[in-house]
Scaffold this active site. Sequence first.
Site, mmCIF file in Angstrom:
data_model
loop_
_atom_site.group_PDB
_atom_site.id
_atom_site.type_symbol
_atom_site.label_atom_id
_atom_site.label_comp_id
_atom_site.label_asym_id
_atom_site.label_seq_id
_atom_site.Cartn_x
_atom_site.Cartn_y
_atom_site.Cartn_z
ATOM 1 N N ASP A 125 -9.780 -5.405 -4.850
ATOM 2 C CA ASP A 125 -9.166 -4.352 -4.034
ATOM 3 C C ASP A 125 -9.769 -3.000 -4.398
ATOM 4 O O ASP A 125 -9.609 -2.516 -5.512
ATOM 5 C CB ASP A 125 -7.652 -4.354 -4.300
ATOM 6 C CG ASP A 125 -6.861 -3.534 -3.308
ATOM 7 O OD1 ASP A 125 -7.415 -2.557 -2.759
ATOM 8 O OD2 ASP A 125 -5.684 -3.865 -3.089
ATOM 9 N N SER A 177 0.821 -1.203 0.000
ATOM 10 C CA SER A 177 0.000 0.000 0.000
ATOM 11 C C SER A 177 0.864 1.267 0.000
ATOM 12 O O SER A 177 1.660 1.460 -0.903
ATOM 13 C CB SER A 177 -0.966 -0.080 1.192
ATOM 14 O OG SER A 177 -1.958 0.884 1.099
ATOM 15 N N HIS A 211 -7.635 -5.536 -0.520
ATOM 16 C CA HIS A 211 -6.457 -4.833 -0.010
ATOM 17 C C HIS A 211 -5.716 -5.534 1.128
ATOM 18 O O HIS A 211 -4.496 -5.564 1.166
ATOM 19 C CB HIS A 211 -6.885 -3.442 0.450
ATOM 20 C CG HIS A 211 -5.799 -2.431 0.440
ATOM 21 N ND1 HIS A 211 -5.206 -1.984 -0.722
ATOM 22 C CD2 HIS A 211 -5.171 -1.775 1.432
ATOM 23 C CE1 HIS A 211 -4.285 -1.097 -0.437
ATOM 24 N NE2 HIS A 211 -4.231 -0.953 0.869
#
Length: 404
Positions: A347, A179, A380
């Site tokens: 995601d 991320s 995610h």
Amino acid sequence: MASKVRFSLISILLICITALAQGRKSLYTRNDFSANSLVTNDGICKTLVETQGYKCEEHTVTTNDGYILSLQRIPTGRSGKKADKPPVLLQHGLFCDAAIWLFDSPEESLGFILADSGFDVWLVNGRGTKYSTGHTSLTTYDMAYWDWSWEELANYDLPASVEYVFNHTGQKIHYAGHSQGTLVAFVNLSQGKLLNRLRSAALLSPIAHMNQLASPPTKLAAQFFLANDVYWLGLREFIPHTNNVAKFVGGICFTLNQPCLNLITFFTGPNCCINSSRLDVYVDHEPQPTATKNLIHLSQMIRTGQIAKYDYGLRNILHYGQLVPPTYDMTKIPEEFPLFISYGGKDYLSDVQDVKILLNDLRNHDANKLVVLYKDEYAHVDFIMAIDAKQVLYDPMIAFYNSN
Ligand SMILES: *[C@@H]1O[C@H](CO)[C@@H](O)[C@H](O)[C@H]1NC(C)=O
Ligand SMILES: *[C@@H]1O[C@H](CO)[C@@H](O)[C@H](O)[C@H]1NC(C)=O
Ligand SMILES: *[C@@H]1O[C@H](CO)[C@@H](O)[C@H](O)[C@H]1NC(C)=O
């Protein structure tokens, strides 16, 4: 009412979603969770690594702008055999800290899997997180302490940690980021930086262009944040697990008439494979604070789709000598640098369409220096916590490291 709406919108920016996972528990069953967990200093080595039978060393490094970061090193596998492969540096995402790599069992968590595979594992804790609150002249109570965004993480935290590990090991490093931990690497690699220190980079759930987010509330939140940036900058530190924020997450669940656990899905996508009975462990460690300026900067990216420096509005001239903030150009990432990019079909934050823009930027990358792994079921958080991530993701990642 206004404040309830405001708070509910912000929560969408809780990109590392353990925040919300734990939302459900801490927000409803505990009231004063922050105070205690922030002052105890039992260390990641002691609480999460040695307890699993691994050796672990605590280190600190001071950045050029004075932040004192903690790093943990796992120098051997469980067998006690010393690492015979290069160092790997793991960089967590927003609202997380290094603990995120260690939450599941040694067979499931990337930090342990790498150590057992013979790598010399180094975990970084970004500025402002529980174990990285030191500074040469400021405390976390000073406004100035929180005057940063991901750009400072790229310009100071990343180089300092990389340099530190390089100094200690004398070896070039494999990088792994999740991320926000991918964003800082993209930014520096596109500047041609870090190349003499890094062997390769594995970038999970990549954050670069952020214009296509599948989750409309995220865009709304971004707009809201931008409209109120002066107010938010006044707060400086954004602590997800304080009572106020607890109330606001509770507020969203109420406003949206949703059980909070479903909010994880709502904001990050339907994570297929997280072990819900591990929530207790997550709750003890995450979420970590960040600077509100960082959230504003991310919001700017969501609004414009650009990977640009912080937008100071009229004051851009003073900062940059031009009206609009300079952008970072991902096509400049050196074509021969080994990259492993993994993204998921579910995601909401690292959206498939946005990743395609990034991959298009990399269209001239040497074909044998770019591995792209797409997993349709992953959202995610699966990238760091899925119970099947070893087979799906970490084994291919290790094969990539071994060949570079
Ligand atoms: C990362 O990029 C910034 C901005 O270009 C630079 O100041 C910093 O030194 C870079 N880091 C390294 C390790 O080169
Ligand atoms: C790395 O070593 C160099 C040379 O000894 C030193 O100047 C530098 O401060 C060290 N950097 C870090 C982050 O430890
Ligand atoms: C899920 O977590 C529980 C509690 O720690 C553990 O007993 C169980 O083995 C885990 N399941 C999987 C598939 O990892």
